[in-house]
Design a protein around this motif. Structure first.
Motif, short mmCIF file in Angstrom:
data_model
loop_
_atom_site.label_atom_id
_atom_site.label_comp_id
_atom_site.label_asym_id
_atom_site.label_seq_id
_atom_site.Cartn_x
_atom_site.Cartn_y
_atom_site.Cartn_z
N ILE A 20 -40.01 19.42 -63.94
CA ILE A 20 -39.32 20.67 -63.61
C ILE A 20 -39.19 21.54 -64.87
O ILE A 20 -39.38 22.76 -64.82
CB ILE A 20 -37.93 20.38 -62.97
CG1 ILE A 20 -38.12 19.72 -61.61
CG2 ILE A 20 -37.10 21.65 -62.84
CD1 ILE A 20 -36.85 19.19 -60.98
N ILE A 24 -40.67 25.28 -65.05
CA ILE A 24 -39.78 26.43 -65.24
C ILE A 24 -40.15 27.22 -66.48
O ILE A 24 -40.17 28.46 -66.46
CB ILE A 24 -38.31 25.97 -65.24
CG1 ILE A 24 -37.95 25.62 -63.80
CG2 ILE A 24 -37.38 27.05 -65.79
CD1 ILE A 24 -36.57 25.23 -63.53
N ALA A 58 -41.52 24.29 -57.76
CA ALA A 58 -40.30 24.06 -58.54
C ALA A 58 -39.10 23.91 -57.60
O ALA A 58 -38.24 23.04 -57.80
CB ALA A 58 -40.07 25.21 -59.53
N ALA A 62 -36.83 20.68 -57.35
CA ALA A 62 -35.41 20.85 -57.70
C ALA A 62 -34.52 20.37 -56.56
O ALA A 62 -33.43 19.81 -56.80
CB ALA A 62 -35.11 22.32 -58.02
N THR A 100 -31.70 26.01 -61.04
CA THR A 100 -33.08 25.65 -60.68
C THR A 100 -33.28 25.76 -59.16
O THR A 100 -34.42 25.82 -58.69
CB THR A 100 -33.46 24.23 -61.15
OG1 THR A 100 -32.44 23.33 -60.76
CG2 THR A 100 -33.64 24.16 -62.64
N LEU A 154 -31.04 31.55 -66.76
CA LEU A 154 -31.52 30.17 -66.83
C LEU A 154 -32.26 29.94 -68.16
O LEU A 154 -32.07 28.91 -68.81
CB LEU A 154 -32.44 29.88 -65.63
CG LEU A 154 -33.20 28.54 -65.61
CD1 LEU A 154 -32.23 27.36 -65.63
CD2 LEU A 154 -34.09 28.43 -64.37
#
Ligand code: HEM
Ligand code: HEM
Length: 188
Positions: A20, A24, A58, A62, A100, A154
């Protein structure tokens, strides 16, 4: 070994964490590049489709990660952390888990609210349906702003989080980073 132990992360947590994280980081760079005003429109269309496909990946990972986190055991903090440090790291981890999920969902919402109604092809294999949201320029602009603000928020939190992990490893010489890199729990 697969599951978390009393003071160690299992392979599922470790693999999900780094997959992840890489996704990201790539999506943040791709999102920034593809929205530059001077980009070629044909290239931009392709990059949007890649961004959406990796973004949905993703989101799926997540969601699995969140369920795994809720259902599993949380290893005890590394020895030597003060109570405020433990609270701060827990709060950052919860926020990372929430963002996420929230960032790709707002991306999905903006694609769904767009009056252009462009389908989201998942790696050219299947079409992911739009969310049932009203389509209007105002709604699209709102979801676009929410997506950008949460995505860059984020990014800031990830920098803080990674900086803390590196600080623990190189300055404090404790096991915080190492236990997210390899699994030492043998009986689970
Ligand atoms: C964790 C996953 C994701 C991250 C980190 C991410 C990140 C970003 C970033 C940084 C931007 C640029 C914002 C700006 O500078 O204006 C962006 C734009 C965009 N994202 Fe994502 N995104 C993710 C998932 C998704 C998903 C799942 C979709 C759709 C299904 C999506 C659709 C879009 C679209 C269409 C834009 C362009 C918005 C515009 O027209 O300005 N994103 N994303
Ligand atoms: C998008 C990127 C990232 C996200 C979303 C993320 C998210 C998370 C989350 C939610 C946890 C809590 C794990 C749990 O309790 O099950 C965690 C732990 C951890 N992360 Fe990340 N992370 C990212 C990137 C990084 C990077 C780049 C590093 C290192 C440079 C890092 C190092 C760590 C470490 C060492 C832990 C374990 C902390 C502990 O022992 O409690 N993470 N991360």
């Amino acid at each position: 070994m697969l599951r978390n132990g009393p003071d160690a992360f299992g392979w599922v947590t470790i693999l999900l964490h780094w997959t992840i994280a890489i996704l990201i980081a790539g999506l943040l760079v791709l999102g920034y590049v593809m929205t530059r005003p001077d980009i070629d429109p044909v290239l931009q269309f392709d990059l949007f489709q890649w961004h959406k496909s990796f973004g949905f990946t993703a989101l799926g990972l997540a969601a699995i990660r969140a369920v795994w986190w809720l259902a599993g055991r949380h290893p005890a903090s590394v020895a030597g952390l003060s109570t405020p440090e433990r609270h701060a790291s827990f709060a950052v981890h919860i926020l990372l888990l929430c963002l996420t999920l929230a960032v790709p969902v707002t991306g999905w919402a903006l694609a769904s609210a767009s009056t252009l109604d462009i389908p989201s092809f998942y790696f050219n294999l299947v079409v992911i349906p739009h969310l049932p949201l009203a389509k209007s320029a105002v709604a699209e602009a709102l979801w676009t702003t929410a997506h950008a603000v949460l995505a860059y928020g984020l990014a800031g939190l990830v920098l803080l989080h990674a900086g803390a992990a590196l600080h623990h490893h190189f300055i404090r010489h404790d096991a915080v980073l190492v236990r997210m890199l390899r699994n030492r729990w043998r009986d689970g």
